[in-house]
Design an enzyme around this catalytic site. Structure first.
Site, short mmCIF file in Angstrom:
data_model
loop_
_atom_site.label_atom_id
_atom_site.label_comp_id
_atom_site.label_asym_id
_atom_site.label_seq_id
_atom_site.Cartn_x
_atom_site.Cartn_y
_atom_site.Cartn_z
CB SER A 7 -0.71 17.87 -42.10
OG SER A 7 -1.45 18.10 -40.92
CG HIS A 32 -4.06 17.63 -44.91
ND1 HIS A 32 -4.95 16.96 -45.72
CD2 HIS A 32 -4.19 17.06 -43.68
CE1 HIS A 32 -5.57 16.02 -45.02
NE2 HIS A 32 -5.14 16.07 -43.77
CG ASP A 34 -5.18 17.13 -40.28
OD1 ASP A 34 -5.85 16.34 -40.97
OD2 ASP A 34 -3.93 17.21 -40.36
CG MET A 36 -8.40 16.57 -35.37
SD MET A 36 -6.94 16.02 -34.48
CE MET A 36 -5.95 15.37 -35.82
CG HIS A 65 -8.72 14.97 -42.82
ND1 HIS A 65 -7.63 14.28 -42.35
CD2 HIS A 65 -9.78 14.12 -42.71
CE1 HIS A 65 -8.00 13.06 -41.97
NE2 HIS A 65 -9.31 12.95 -42.17
CG MET A 67 -10.19 13.57 -38.85
SD MET A 67 -8.46 13.61 -38.41
CE MET A 67 -8.02 15.24 -38.99
CG MET A 136 -7.73 8.30 -42.38
SD MET A 136 -6.84 9.87 -42.38
CE MET A 136 -5.70 9.69 -41.01
CG ASP A 174 -3.82 12.41 -43.45
OD1 ASP A 174 -2.71 12.66 -42.95
OD2 ASP A 174 -4.88 12.97 -43.10
C1 DX5 Z 1 -3.95 12.63 -38.46
C2 DX5 Z 1 -4.10 13.74 -39.46
C3 DX5 Z 1 -2.92 13.90 -40.32
C4 DX5 Z 1 -1.65 14.26 -39.60
C5 DX5 Z 1 -0.52 13.72 -40.42
O1 DX5 Z 1 -5.15 12.41 -37.83
O2 DX5 Z 1 -5.22 13.53 -40.29
O3 DX5 Z 1 -3.17 14.80 -41.39
O4 DX5 Z 1 -1.46 15.62 -39.42
O5 DX5 Z 1 0.66 13.93 -39.71
P1 DX5 Z 1 1.94 13.03 -39.95
O6 DX5 Z 1 2.37 13.25 -41.35
O7 DX5 Z 1 2.89 13.55 -38.94
O8 DX5 Z 1 1.54 11.60 -39.69
ZN ZN Z 2 -5.43 14.75 -42.15
#
Ligand code: DX5
Ligand code: ZN
Length: 212
Positions: A7, A32, A34, A36, A65, A67, A136, A174
């Site tokens: 990620s 990956h 993310d 947000m 991903h 969010m 998750m 994840d």
């Molecule tokens: C959290 C994200 C993850 C995050 C994982 O909301 O979706 O992808 O980056 O990070 P670690 O591996 O540090 O938990």
């Molecule tokens: Zn993620």
């Protein structure tokens, strides 16, 4: 086969291109990403312009991903920015089937994510339509959290649902995955492993060698 999806949330954004190259060299199959929005989750991360600028740097699968609320509004743009696999949260989609079909119409892979407190049964109708289920293992919004133990059983439940129905979807896990607990989640049935802090605060090559 088990795949690693590092990620970028835990990467050093000042040298993001180098970090993408590091993932590439380490042999991870996915990246990956993310996204947000500060509404669906408390944090704001990054979005389309960042994805567009790193897209030419690697041929690895861009595992995006989302969010964000109302992900439908952005499917076209994420597909055009270079997402290969686009995952939306079941909790963020009023018309989940429509959203999944729209992703597939763009010719890319569709994933559906569920938060820790969302029951696996939520997926029962859509399961045959998706390429990947993202379980998750932390409440989304931040990297570096601890894996919530009961989510491992949810991975097991998704795997047995898929098996019972003869479906081949991938299961991604994840949040909070480390070298200490990665065997637990893969034995439960996850085959795509997201790791942010464990990769970027540790040695990406070590995780890559041990589990990919
Ligand atoms: C959290 C994200 C993850 C995050 C994982 O909301 O979706 O992808 O980056 O990070 P670690 O591996 O540090 O938990
Ligand atoms: Zn993620």
């Amino acid at each position: 086969m088990k795949c690693l999806s590092p990620s970028l949330l835990s990467a050093d954004f000042a040298v993001l291109g180098d970090q993408v190259a590091l993932i590439d060299e380490a042999g991870a199959q996915y990246v990956h990403i993310d996204v947000m929005d500060g509404v669906f989750v408390p944090s704001i991360s990054f979005g389309l312009p960042v994805i567009r600028s790193i897209r030419p740097l690697t041929e690895r699968i861009f595992d995006v991903h989302l969010m964000i609320t109302e992900p439908d509004r952005y499917i076209d743009e994420f597909a055009e920015a270079g997402a290969d696999l686009l995952t939306v949260h079941a909790e963020a989609c009023t018309h989940l089937d429509r959203t999944v079909q729209r992703i597939k119409e763009k010719g890319i892979l569709a994933g559906v994510a569920i938060n820790p407190a969302t029951p696996v049964e939520t997926l029962s109708c859509i399961l045959g339509e998706v390429d990947m289920v993202l379980v998750m293992s932390v409440n989304p919004g931040f990297g570096g959290q601890k894996l919530i133990p009961y989510t491992v059983d949810k991975i097991r439940q998704v795997r047995s649902l898929l098996n019972r129905r003869g479906l081949k979807a991938d299961i991604e896990v994840d949040g909070g995955v480390t070298l200490e607990n990665v065997d637990q989640v893969t034995q439960a049935g996850a085959n795509i492993i997201v790791a942010g802090s464990a990769v970027f605060n540790g040695d990406v090559r070590e995780i890559g060698r041990a589990h990919v």
